[in-house]
Design a protein around this motif. Structure first.
Motif, PDB file in Angstrom:
ATOM      1  N   MET A 165      -2.339   8.230   6.398  1.00  7.42           N
ATOM      2  CA  MET A 165      -3.373   7.460   6.540  1.00  7.42           C
ATOM      3  C   MET A 165      -2.910   5.931   6.941  1.00  7.42           C
ATOM      4  SD  MET A 165      -6.263   6.741   3.519  1.00  7.42           S
ATOM      5  CE  MET A 165      -5.207   5.605   2.451  1.00  7.42           C
ATOM      6  N   SER A 209      -6.329   7.752  11.070  1.00  9.43           N
ATOM      7  CA  SER A 209      -5.857   7.271   9.730  1.00  9.43           C
ATOM      8  C   SER A 209      -7.302   7.538   8.879  1.00  9.43           C
ATOM      9  CB  SER A 209      -6.033   5.659   9.891  1.00  9.43           C
ATOM     10  OG  SER A 209      -5.979   5.212   8.330  1.00  9.43           O
ATOM     11  N   ASP A 237      -8.694  -4.234  -2.959  1.00  7.52           N
ATOM     12  CA  ASP A 237      -7.374  -4.159  -3.791  1.00  7.52           C
ATOM     13  C   ASP A 237      -7.608  -4.646  -5.406  1.00  7.52           C
ATOM     14  OD1 ASP A 237      -5.571  -3.214  -1.818  1.00  7.52           O
ATOM     15  OD2 ASP A 237      -4.460  -4.943  -1.646  1.00  7.52           O
ATOM     16  N   TRP A 256       0.858  -0.805   0.070  1.00  8.02           N
ATOM     17  CA  TRP A 256      -0.037  -0.016   0.209  1.00  8.02           C
ATOM     18  C   TRP A 256       0.757   1.124   0.072  1.00  8.02           C
ATOM     19  CZ3 TRP A 256      -4.204  -1.359   4.188  1.00  8.02           C
ATOM     20  CH2 TRP A 256      -5.002  -2.252   3.586  1.00  8.02           C
ATOM     21  N   TYR A 277     -11.708  -0.657   2.909  1.00 13.20           N
ATOM     22  CA  TYR A 277     -10.597  -0.848   3.770  1.00 13.20           C
ATOM     23  C   TYR A 277     -10.782  -0.800   5.197  1.00 13.20           C
ATOM     24  CZ  TYR A 277      -7.929  -1.104  -0.617  1.00 13.20           C
ATOM     25  OH  TYR A 277      -7.576  -1.458  -1.821  1.00 13.20           O
ATOM     26  N   VAL A 328      -0.345   3.324  -3.060  1.00 15.50           N
ATOM     27  CA  VAL A 328      -1.511   4.201  -2.865  1.00 15.50           C
ATOM     28  C   VAL A 328      -0.791   5.747  -3.153  1.00 15.50           C
ATOM     29  CG1 VAL A 328      -2.772   5.535  -1.044  1.00 15.50           C
ATOM     30  CG2 VAL A 328      -2.795   3.213  -1.133  1.00 15.50           C
ATOM     31  N   LYS A 365      -7.305  -1.396  -7.642  1.00 17.21           N
ATOM     32  CA  LYS A 365      -6.040  -1.088  -8.399  1.00 17.21           C
ATOM     33  C   LYS A 365      -6.434  -1.362  -9.847  1.00 17.21           C
ATOM     34  CE  LYS A 365      -2.508  -1.877  -5.059  1.00 17.21           C
ATOM     35  NZ  LYS A 365      -3.535  -1.731  -3.939  1.00 17.21           N
TER      36      LYS A 365
HETATM   37  C1  LIG Z   1      -4.139  -0.368  -3.459  1.00 17.34           C
HETATM   38  C2  LIG Z   1      -4.256   0.045  -2.134  1.00 17.34           C
HETATM   39  C3  LIG Z   1      -5.223   0.863  -1.729  1.00 17.34           C
HETATM   40  C4  LIG Z   1      -6.117   1.870  -2.507  1.00 17.34           C
HETATM   41  C5  LIG Z   1      -5.433   0.996  -0.255  1.00 17.34           C
HETATM   42  C6  LIG Z   1      -6.082   2.009   0.216  1.00 17.34           C
HETATM   43  C7  LIG Z   1      -6.166   1.974   1.815  1.00 17.34           C
HETATM   44  C8  LIG Z   1      -7.012   2.582   2.877  1.00 17.34           C
HETATM   45  C9  LIG Z   1      -7.901   3.685   2.068  1.00 17.34           C
HETATM   46  C10 LIG Z   1      -6.977   2.374   4.104  1.00 17.34           C
HETATM   47  C11 LIG Z   1      -7.589   3.052   5.134  1.00 17.34           C
HETATM   48  C12 LIG Z   1      -7.632   2.821   6.281  1.00 17.34           C
HETATM   49  C13 LIG Z   1      -8.469   3.749   7.239  1.00 17.34           C
HETATM   50  C14 LIG Z   1      -9.301   4.898   6.520  1.00 17.34           C
HETATM   51  C15 LIG Z   1      -8.585   3.427   8.661  1.00 17.34           C
HETATM   52  C16 LIG Z   1      -8.183   2.138   9.200  1.00 17.34           C
HETATM   53  C17 LIG Z   1      -6.750   1.848   8.638  1.00 17.34           C
HETATM   54  C18 LIG Z   1      -6.822   1.901   7.145  1.00 17.34           C
HETATM   55  C19 LIG Z   1      -5.481   1.969   7.002  1.00 17.34           C
HETATM   56  C20 LIG Z   1      -7.289   0.262   6.712  1.00 17.34           C
END
Ligand SMILES: *C/C=C(C)/C=C/C=C(C)/C=C/C1=C(C)CCCC1(C)C
Length: 238
Positions: free
Chosen positions: A116, A138, A219, A81, A183, A85, A223
């Motif tokens: 985040m 986050s 994901d 990530w 997420y 990201v 993605k």
């Molecule tokens: C390709 C990976 C991606 C688009 C990952 C995105 C991850 C997030 C938007 C994670 C968000 C989180 C929160 C908003 C609160 C709790 C903790 C996380 C990191 C799961």
């Protein structure tokens, strides 16, 4: 040693496997399409391919880790990530650059995404006991990104960058608002007391399995979907 299998009843291993394949296929697609992509969109489509390629490599590793241990590969999940990201932030910057996006905007997006992810990692690992507060911090960084792409600089620039860019940016903004919101659900399922102290899944092993399935599905949607939006933008007249 007992060897875990990707059987029809091991949904976690199965989604890791399918995730690997999907990310690989998407990468091959984006890379091969580069040669027929108009020059001005080439970097954007290349970045789409890099995002799925980085994920494919991590998924391959995570799939093996999960099969060998039965555990959740949290560390490599977050390494993935932290690389992908910010690259999605680069996509927003690249498509609004023609309309005058400054590097400052890129750094704002990247900084918010790092806050985040790093705070989310703290909540899932070292400071599990205070997962709620880390999840809230986050979440605040997440909403700042949502604000930038829906109402802030990103959306304002997109309005002046032509109809197709505006349309693609709006679709990507939906990915951020709805796709990325999956997420925190995984986080809530997987961390003890994740929902303001409420325990949704009592068995910790089961909780982490649900979390992995939710993250894997998210994901794939985010993605590959994100990359396809950029790809179709590159096939318009704008
Ligand atoms: C390709 C990976 C991606 C688009 C990952 C995105 C991850 C997030 C938007 C994670 C968000 C989180 C929160 C908003 C609160 C709790 C903790 C996380 C990191 C799961």
């Amino acid at each position: 040693m007992e060897h875990l299998k990707i059987a029809s009843d091991n949904y976690v291993a199965f989604t890791f496997f399918i995730g690997t394949m999907a990310m690989m296929a998407a990468s091959v697609f984006f890379f091969f399409e580069l040669s027929s992509t108009p020059t001005k969109w080439r970097t954007s489509v290349l970045v789409s391919g890099l995002i799925t390629f980085i994920a494919a490599v991590h998924y391959y590793y995570m799939r093996g880790y999960n099969l060998a241990t039965g555990d959740s590969p949290t560390f490599f999940r977050y390494v993935d990530w932290i690389l992908t990201v910010p690259l999605m932030c680069v996509e927003f910057y690249l498509i609004t650059k023609k309309a005058g996006a400054k590097q400052g905007l890129l750094w704002k997006l990247i900084f918010a995404s790092l806050v985040m992810l790093v705070t989310g990692y703290f909540g899932e690992t070292i400071y599990r006991g205070s997962s709620v507060i880390w999840g809230v911090i986050s979440g605040a960084a997440y909403f700042y990104i949502v604000y930038l792409v829906w109402f802030g600089e990103v959306s304002q620039l997109a309005q002046t960058a032509g109809a197709q860019v505006a349309k693609a940016t709006k679709t990507l903004a939906w990915f951020v608002l709805v796709g990325w919101a999956i997420y925190p659900l995984g986080y809530i399922l997987g961390t003890p007391g994740g929902l303001f102290g409420i325990q949704l899944v009592a068995d910790p092993a089961l909780a982490s399995h649900y979390m992995d399935i939710v993250y894997n599905v998210a994901d794939a949607i985010n993605k590959i979907g994100f990359g396809l939006v950029i790809y179709s933008l590159s096939r318009t007249q704008d």
